[in-house]
Design a protein around this motif. Structure first.
Motif: not given
Length: 481
Positions: A30-33, A50-58, A116-123
């Protein structure tokens, strides 16, 4: 007891051996990062992962649909109302809106009305290059930052099909919108509506459209409606239109532009005088072209000189440098033709470059052109790319004049503060464009002048046969009769 203990030890040893051997060929770890994740090109799969790997809530939902069929679009206004209603409910919660090209491939992606926050934009940034059928990307009131726009600018070249971007309702403190239409940008359509773009933003956009040394060569349409560009900003946009020969559609409606800004826009459509920087750059280009032509001729002349030397004819050997000197003199005359009076016959034989970017006529200018067809073709290519080398540039009253921008076909200035004072300026420029290209549509509605103004009536009469929308309406009315 010893047998059970032996069995446990054996099982434990087998487990350790399996762990050290790693997964079988049919198994993957499984992908870890976030960085390890390999995008599939399917946003419905990639985005939540991708959002899950960045621990995005909601995590916002991904909602995909196929575009409405042409049959449903022709059913009438009820269908339009249904589409509007579905779109309204479609954006009621944060979601990623996709319009599908095929079962798992999106051709359009839009973020509407949520931040759009930084995490979502990274995804999104990681996902975009894998979406090889994506044509259009839109952010409407998404709270993008200057940093995100810089990242988007760097990501777009990695997207094989992305050519249309809409960045609307996103106010950037540093006004970095111009980064999306830089000289090497691949975008063909850009909408920057409702971003509160002011004078500084307009200056940066104008410089991105063109300067004496660079120009955007891919953008076909630019929508700057509902901003705060004003007169000073319109002057900067007009400056950018001087040497841009790619842009076809420009909207500046509802931008608080008055007569001062309108005067600059009208002037760039007709013949205008070159600035000092433009003259310097033109002479530099002419010199480079002359030197390139000379380099092309030198191998032939060197070969001729070596042949005569072998023959022992001193007269012919001495004649070769004189021939080169004569060639240099001819090219020097060509490079300095700015200071000579134009020959009307020569100017008429080579018309200004048409909108398609094709080279002008092939009338012979110098004897050297007969020696190398390659040099001639390269010179014509440079002429078609850089308007400063337009053969119609000519001196008058101590200045150098060139034809105005005849590439732009649609200019929307509706809803501004233009009075009847500016109308004669537009009329003169439109008449000057003649049949060599130029505007097909000029929108001046909802400005500060009476609809019955004589100059406005003349402008409408002049544009009516050219405006494709007006022509289609008149044809439909004729069919209805």
């Amino acid at each position: 007891m010893s047998g059970k203990k032996h069995a446990k030890d054996k099982t434990r040893a087998e487990d350790e051996a399996w762990k050290s051997a790693g997964p079988t060929p049919n198994e993957t770890l499984p992908v870890q990062t976030f960085n390890e994740y390999q995008c599939t090109g399917n946003a419905e799969t990639d985005f939540p992962a991708l959002c899950a790997l960045l621990n995005v809530k909601d995590i916002p939902a991904v909602i995909a649909k196929f575009p409405a069929s042409s049959a449903s679009q022709t059913e009438g206004s009820d269908t339009d109302n249904q589409l509007q209603t579905s779109d309204a409910s479609f954006c009621s919660k944060p979601c990623l809106k996709l319009e599908l090209e095929s079962k798992d491939r999106a051709r359009s992606m839009k973020v509407s009305g949520w931040r759009v926050n930084e995490q979502i934009f990274r995804a999104l940034q990681k996902m975009l290059p894998s979406m090889n059928q994506l044509l259009s990307l839109g952010f409407w009131q998404a709270g993008l930052t200057d940093r995100m726009v810089v990242a988007l600018m760097n990501t777009i070249p990695l997207c094989s099909s992305l050519r249309v971007v809409a960045l609307e309702g996103n106010v950037l403190p540093q006004q970095g919108y111009h980064l999306l239409l830089s000289e090497d940008s691949v975008l063909t359509h850009l909408s920057l509506r409702n971003n509160r773009i002011g004078v500084e933003g307009a200056r940066l956009i104008g410089s991105a459209l063109s300067t004496a040394r660079s120009a955007n060569k891919n953008l076909l349409s630019l929508n700057l409606a509902f901003n705060c560009i004003g007169d000073a900003g319109a002057a900067h946009i007009a400056q950018g239109l001087r040497l841009n020969r790619t842009l076809l559609f420009l909207s500046l409606c509802n931008n608080q532009i008055g007569d001062a800004g309108a005067a600059h826009l009208a002037a760039v459509l007709g013949e205008f005088a070159l600035t000092h920087d433009e003259i310097v750059e033109r002479r530099k280009l002419l010199l480079e072209r002359a030197q390139a032509a000379l380099v092309k001729d030198e191998p032939l002349q060197t070969l001729a000189g070596s042949t005569t030397s072998l023959g022992g004819n001193k007269g012919e050997t001495r004649g070769t440098p004189k021939k080169k000197e004569a060639t240099r003199k001819d090219e020097k005359v060509a490079a300095n033709k700015d200071n000579q009076k134009p020959n009307k016959k020569t100017t008429d034989t080579r018309a200004p470059q048409p909108r398609g970017g094709k080279a002008g006529g092939k009338e012979k200018q110098h004897p050297e052109e007969d020696r190398s067809n390659t040099s001639l073709n390269e010179a014509e290519l440079v002429d078609s790319v850089n308007p400063l080398l337009d053969p119609s540039v000519h001196p008058r009253d101590g200045q150098l004049f060139m034809p105005g921008n005849t590439t732009l076909t649609s200019l929307n200035l509706a809803g501004n503060r233009i009075t009847e004072k500016s109308l004669p300026l537009f009329l003169v420029s439109l008449e000057m464009q003649g049949e060599g290209g130029g505007l097909l549509r000029l929108c001046l509605q909802r400005n500060i002048f009476p609809p019955g103004n004589e100059f406005y009536v003349k402008i409408k009469e002049l544009m009516a046969p050219l405006d494709p929308i007006e022509k289609n309406n008149s044809e439909e009315e004729g069919l209805g009769e």
